[in-house]
Design an enzyme around this catalytic site. Sequence first.
Site, PDB file in Angstrom:
ATOM      1  N   GLU A   1       0.827  -1.227   0.000  1.00 61.49           N
ATOM      2  CA  GLU A   1       0.000   0.000   0.000  1.00 61.49           C
ATOM      3  C   GLU A   1       0.856   1.269   0.000  1.00 61.49           C
ATOM      4  O   GLU A   1       2.063   1.221   0.297  1.00 61.49           O
ATOM      5  CB  GLU A   1      -0.940   0.010   1.213  1.00 61.49           C
ATOM      6  CG  GLU A   1      -0.213  -0.002   2.557  1.00 61.49           C
ATOM      7  CD  GLU A   1      -1.054   0.581   3.686  1.00 61.49           C
ATOM      8  OE1 GLU A   1      -1.490   1.738   3.584  1.00 61.49           O
ATOM      9  OE2 GLU A   1      -1.232  -0.112   4.711  1.00 61.49           O
TER      10      GLU A   1
ATOM     11  N   LYS B   1      -2.998  -2.841  16.400  1.00 54.41           N
ATOM     12  CA  LYS B   1      -2.344  -2.074  17.467  1.00 54.41           C
ATOM     13  C   LYS B   1      -3.401  -1.499  18.391  1.00 54.41           C
ATOM     14  O   LYS B   1      -4.562  -1.327  18.007  1.00 54.41           O
ATOM     15  CB  LYS B   1      -1.445  -0.991  16.895  1.00 54.41           C
ATOM     16  CG  LYS B   1      -2.143   0.190  16.255  1.00 54.41           C
ATOM     17  CD  LYS B   1      -1.143   1.227  15.837  1.00 54.41           C
ATOM     18  CE  LYS B   1      -0.434   0.864  14.553  1.00 54.41           C
ATOM     19  NZ  LYS B   1      -1.342   0.560  13.439  1.00 54.41           N
TER      20      LYS B   1
END
Length: 305
Positions: A28, A162
Amino acid sequence: MNTLHSFLQISLEVKEALVQNKPLVALESTIISHGMPYPKNVETALAVEKVVRENGAIPATIAIINGKCCVGLSENEIEIFGKEKNVWKVSLRDMPYIISKKLYGATTVASTMRIANMAGIKIFATGGIGGVHRGAEKTMDISADLSEMAHTNVAVVCAGVKSILDIGLTLEYLETKGIPVVTVGQKSFPSFYSKESNYNSPLQLNTAKEIADMLQIKWTLGLEGSVLIANPIDAKDEIPYSVIEKYIQAAIQEAEKKGIKGKDVTPFLLQEIATQTKGNSLEANIALIKNNAKMGAAIAKELYI
Ligand code: PSU
Ligand code: MN
């Protein structure tokens, strides 16, 4: 008349790999433009491509340039995405606008998956995905990455979720959407900077071959959508949960104080955590992306054989 084809620009190298059925790994561009500071972002993007090559696959970094969905960027284009300030963070909703206006668009997990799928690439390696944010019961801040994963057949290798996100709610959402979550080689679900989290992974597999087999079976059965492949950061590179957690808490508070909302939340938190940890989080981030690129290449090799 415009066709899908007229909006897709596949590099020569990627085209050749597709024709010859060589393993490919999509990458990406939001991670370059909004995930890391210059020049580390460019260095990392190029290093990650190198890791993919060294592990026997062809990298395909994806971005939107001049009205086209580009699959496979030149070094110069990667440099532009790292340096230019006027690059948009483009999730699915932004794609038609950015393409019609011929602006620079860095693709998130969701839009990268969609474009990889258009090109016929099945494996995508990144750092972290978007998910259900903490406090989402009030803000409704749930990344389009998750809904995209429910129906696009591109597997995502990441380092877990996360804890700027709500890990538990993100896992629940993935379950609701029928997205398998498989952790490589351990029971605990990893949390990006840290090898472990307080959550067990719904599934565990230990080799690239096992993962490729599962992907092939999923898609052969017509079970649409992605698989979240959680690849834990190496122990030598991790920041333990107890250490990183207080920086994450502080960064979230700072974002609230400053009124940061919507698509700006994730980039703000990443930058704030990097500043507060004096770059340690950035180093961990770079290490885990390379680790994921390696795993992505290994799975792609098994999948294309
Ligand atoms: N997590 C990271 N680095 C990133 C991102 C997430 O550690 O660069 C980016 C990815 O492109 C991801 C996007 O798809 O943030 C999610 O943004 P949002 O939460 O606004 O959907
Ligand atoms: Mn969001």
